[in-house]
Design an enzyme around this catalytic site. Structure first.
Site, mmCIF file in Angstrom:
data_model
loop_
_atom_site.group_PDB
_atom_site.id
_atom_site.type_symbol
_atom_site.label_atom_id
_atom_site.label_comp_id
_atom_site.label_asym_id
_atom_site.label_seq_id
_atom_site.Cartn_x
_atom_site.Cartn_y
_atom_site.Cartn_z
ATOM 1 N N THR A 1 0.918 -1.297 -0.525
ATOM 2 C CA THR A 1 0.231 -0.233 0.063
ATOM 3 C C THR A 1 0.947 0.769 0.480
ATOM 4 O OG1 THR A 1 -1.594 -1.375 0.657
ATOM 5 C CG2 THR A 1 -2.119 1.431 1.142
ATOM 6 N N TYR B 1 -8.477 0.866 -3.350
ATOM 7 C CA TYR B 1 -7.288 1.354 -3.881
ATOM 8 C C TYR B 1 -6.487 0.248 -4.740
ATOM 9 C CZ TYR B 1 -5.085 -0.126 0.164
ATOM 10 O OH TYR B 1 -4.347 -0.793 1.116
ATOM 11 N N THR C 1 1.543 -4.285 3.848
ATOM 12 C CA THR C 1 1.928 -4.158 5.522
ATOM 13 C C THR C 1 0.546 -5.621 6.345
ATOM 14 O OG1 THR C 1 -0.496 -3.746 5.794
ATOM 15 C CG2 THR C 1 1.641 -2.361 6.413
ATOM 16 N N ASP C 2 0.354 -6.395 4.917
ATOM 17 C CA ASP C 2 -0.212 -8.193 5.101
ATOM 18 C C ASP C 2 0.670 -9.014 6.133
ATOM 19 O OD1 ASP C 2 -2.416 -7.310 4.735
ATOM 20 O OD2 ASP C 2 -2.993 -7.837 2.877
ATOM 21 N N LYS D 1 1.136 -7.066 12.844
ATOM 22 C CA LYS D 1 -0.314 -6.241 12.688
ATOM 23 C C LYS D 1 -1.623 -6.524 12.959
ATOM 24 C CE LYS D 1 -2.958 -4.880 8.591
ATOM 25 N NZ LYS D 1 -2.818 -4.993 6.748
ATOM 26 N N GLU E 1 -2.056 -28.119 28.767
ATOM 27 C CA GLU E 1 -3.096 -28.503 27.279
ATOM 28 C C GLU E 1 -2.696 -30.021 26.904
ATOM 29 O OE1 GLU E 1 -5.548 -27.428 26.626
ATOM 30 O OE2 GLU E 1 -5.731 -24.744 27.938
#
Ligand SMILES: N[C@@H](CC(=O)O)C(=O)O
Length: 356
Positions: free
Chosen positions: A40, A54, A120-121, A193, A313
């Protein structure tokens, strides 16, 4: 001395070459290379109101840099277009190509710091990969933007200026790889992110290292985990990454994905478990079977914060499984791939998860 005198001018009155050189060094700007990969920060929308609609990866690096005359005040900056892609399409090959280029540049005496512009992903993944594999004490800053440059309140310009400022700073040396977004300096290992629609998207659960304000770095912490110079992985010696995949946990999950990945040749499976990395009863046997076939099993959590405890767990010692500590599944995958390039067994991989 007049108010307009420049630093080093008094020294320059001393005619000795050493003093002149010292004065020059004092005033010289750092050399920073910007490696552009798309995203971006290189995106463009149809109008100023398009902050989310965009096209990413449109604007070439030379145009990006030419649009920011402020950069010339802080560093001698030159750009290289490595890729022009949206980061969700990054592959292992992209990681290898980029990290090798960063490593080459870091070895050059005429390079003081490196900036990578990135979507950014998967930015946090690439930053972590670089911090694990590039042997340098020179600052590396990975940066993106949440809005394209064509949008109102675009964040890319300041993010990029801050990235260049950090990459060119002596005080950032030896601190590893950074993500410089929204005025914060975060360490590559911890940052993720966390929101997909606001400029304050990148957060570290353990807090940022510092902030950049008006071109000055303000540091509050230093990374304690192994990175860059202290890493046992070196991109100069890595040409291929093994297949490691992620299986996501959810109510009603079935073993279909685990079995398919083992059949497809996965060398390790990162299980993105619920809660503290918990595993559904019907998934335990398929994961044990996978381990029996030599596939490493890494227990991580789909919960973004906290960390997975060993033998809580699930009996990890008994099953010979590894826990990903506080690494999110996608970052656990990177460390596991690198560990496998060294033929690591479960004990060694577990040690790596504590150390990196
Ligand atoms: N999808 C874009 C989003 C962004 O850059 O913010 C990318 O990661 O390339």
């Amino acid at each position: 001395m007049g108010i307009l005198s420049v630093p080093g001018a008094a020294l320059a009155q001393d005619a000795s070459p050493a003093a002149a050189q010292a004065a020059k060094a004092q005033t010289a700007k750092p050399n920073v290379v910007v490696l552009a990969t798309g995203g971006t920060i290189a995106g463009a929308g149809a109008s100023t109101v398009n902050s989310a609609t965009y096209t990413a990866a449109k604007v070439p690096v030379d145009k990006l840099l030419a649009g920011l005359p402020e950069l010339a005040q802080i560093a001698n900056v030159r750009g290289e277009q490595v890729f022009q892609i949206a980061s969700e399409s990054f592959t292992n090959d992209n990681l290898l190509t980029l990290a090798k280029r960063v490593s080459q540049l870091a070895k050059q005496s005429d390079v003081d710091g490196i900036v990578i512009t990135h979507g950014t992903d998967t930015l946090a993944e690439t930053a972590y990969f670089l911090s694990l594999t590039v042997h340098t004490d020179k600052p590396i800053a990975v940066v993106g933007s949440m809005r394209p440059g064509t949008a109102l309140s675009a964040d890319g310009a300041l993010n990029l200026v801050n990235a260049v400022s950090v990459a060119g700073s002596k005080d950032a040396r030896g601190k590893g790889v950074f993500v410089t977004m929204n005025d914060e300096i975060n360490t590559a290992r911890d940052v993720n992110k966390d929101i997909n629609i606001q400029t304050g998207a990148f957060k570290s659960q353990w807090g940022p290292l510092g902030m950049v304000v008006e071109g000055k770095n303000y540091w509050f912490r230093a990374p304690v985990k192994r990175h860059t110079m202290n890493s046992e992985f070196n991109i100069d010696n890595i040409d291929k990454l093994p297949q490691v995949d992620i299986v996501y946990a959810y109510g009603s999950v079935q073993p279909t994905a685990v079995n398919a990945l083992v059949d497809a040749g996965a060398k390790a499976i990162v299980h993105a478990g619920t809660g503290n990395g918990s595993v559904a009863d019907r998934m335990v046997k398929p994961l044990q079977d996978a381990r029996g076939k030599g596939v490493l099993i890494v227990r991580s959590a789909r919960v973004p914060y906290g960390f997975v405890l060993r033998n809580a767990e699930q009996p990890d010692d008994k099953y010979d499984w590894v826990v990903a500590h506080d690494m999110r599944p996608e970052k656990a995958r990177l460390l596991t791939m690198l560990a496998l390039t060294k033929g690591a067994n479960t004990k060694e991989l577990q040690r790596m998860f504590w150390e990196y």
